[in-house]
Enzyme design. Structure first.
Site: not given
Length: 294
Positions: A213, A255
């Site tokens: 992303h 993340h």
């Protein structure tokens, strides 16, 4: 009157005779000369190897020989050397500066990522913001961008529009390929506080490095800023959207901070590759003819 005869030592012969008569070998000493003669005869009658044997025995009794005759502990040939420790059990007593720096950065990365994961679950401190974070997650997903680009290519009726959209499709495919390869090679697990409820995942999406992303957000924002004429507020919003998408990945617990940071760097460099390999009707005429036929 004549003087008595003297010997070479200046003594009278009578005195020397008397002294010779009382010499050690004479019977006047009680047979001492005979005893010494018998002892010497016994020594001469020994075997030739007896003297060497006695010398060896005396040498073996010396302190120096005794110290060297016994091997030290652990040096004998009969004792096997201690088995080597496994590689995992060895303690590195002299770690390199680079290793210490990397371990320190990794510890800081994990600590900071856990602190920023305030939307990782419904019970987190910012759990009420989780739906908004998931909406940002969808906005940076690859599938909506791919579908939107393909739709634009089919609907576009100008060469300039097709050229921009063709390169946008190339950029998205390049991003998917590079992120997939790096994730498969690094295989860094996602944070422990992450919930696997992501939108449309693949097999490599169980790994976290790098953030797809973040790389896609950086790539798209740079692409839009260079090929679309936008007002300054829209340009600021484009950059802000890319930054918030990357931040949302850490807040959702998807993340670590280093995953997002490397994702931003990767997306920025991907646009440089796309710009260098820019597709046009001059260097890729077959692609544009194909879309004209469509």
């Amino acid at each position: 009157m004549p003087s008595p005869r003297r010997n070479t030592e200046g003594r009278p012969l009578s005195a020397s005779a008397s002294s010779s008569s009382s010499s050690p070998g004479s019977p006047a000493h009680g047979g001492g000369g005979a005893g010494r003669f018998e002892f010497q005869s016994l020594l001469s009658s020994r075997a030739p190897g007896v003297d060497s044997t006695c010398a060896r025995l005396r040498a073996s009794e010396s302190p120096v020989h005794r110290r060297g005759s016994f091997p030290l502990a652990g040096t004998g040939p009969s004792q096997a050397p201690p088995p080597a420790l496994p590689e995992d059990d060895r303690m590195d007593l002299n770690p390199s500066f680079l290793g210490i720096a990397l371990r320190s950065l990794l510890a800081i990365d994990l600590w900071l990522s856990k602190k920023l994961g305030v939307c990782a679950g419904e019970n987190s401190s910012w759990g009420s913001m989780r739906p908004l974070m998931k909406l940002l997650e969808i906005s940076g997903h690859g599938i909506p961008w791919l579908l939107g680009t393909l739709y634009g290519l089919f609907r576009s009726d100008s060469w300039a529009g097709r050229e921009v959209l063709m390169n946008l499709l190339f950029a998205l495919l390049l991003d998917l390929l590079l992120v997939t390869v790096i994730k498969a090679l690094v295989r860094r697990r996602r944070p422990a506080h992450n919930q696997m409820d992501m939108f449309v995942t693949l097999s490599v999406d169980k790994y976290s490095f790098p953030s797809g992303h973040a790389s896609r957000a950086a790539l798209m924002s740079r692409f839009i800023l260079n090929h679309l004429v936008l007002a300054i507020p829209l340009r600021v919003l484009t950059v802000l959207w890319a930054f918030i998408v990357g931040l949302s990945r850490v807040m959702l617990g998807r993340h670590n901070v280093t995953d997002v940071a490397f994702g931003f760097f990767l997306g920025y460099m991907q646009y440089s590759i796309v710009d260098y390999c820019w597709l046009s009707p001059h260097n890729a005429p077959a692609l544009f003819v194909l879309w004209n036929q469509q």
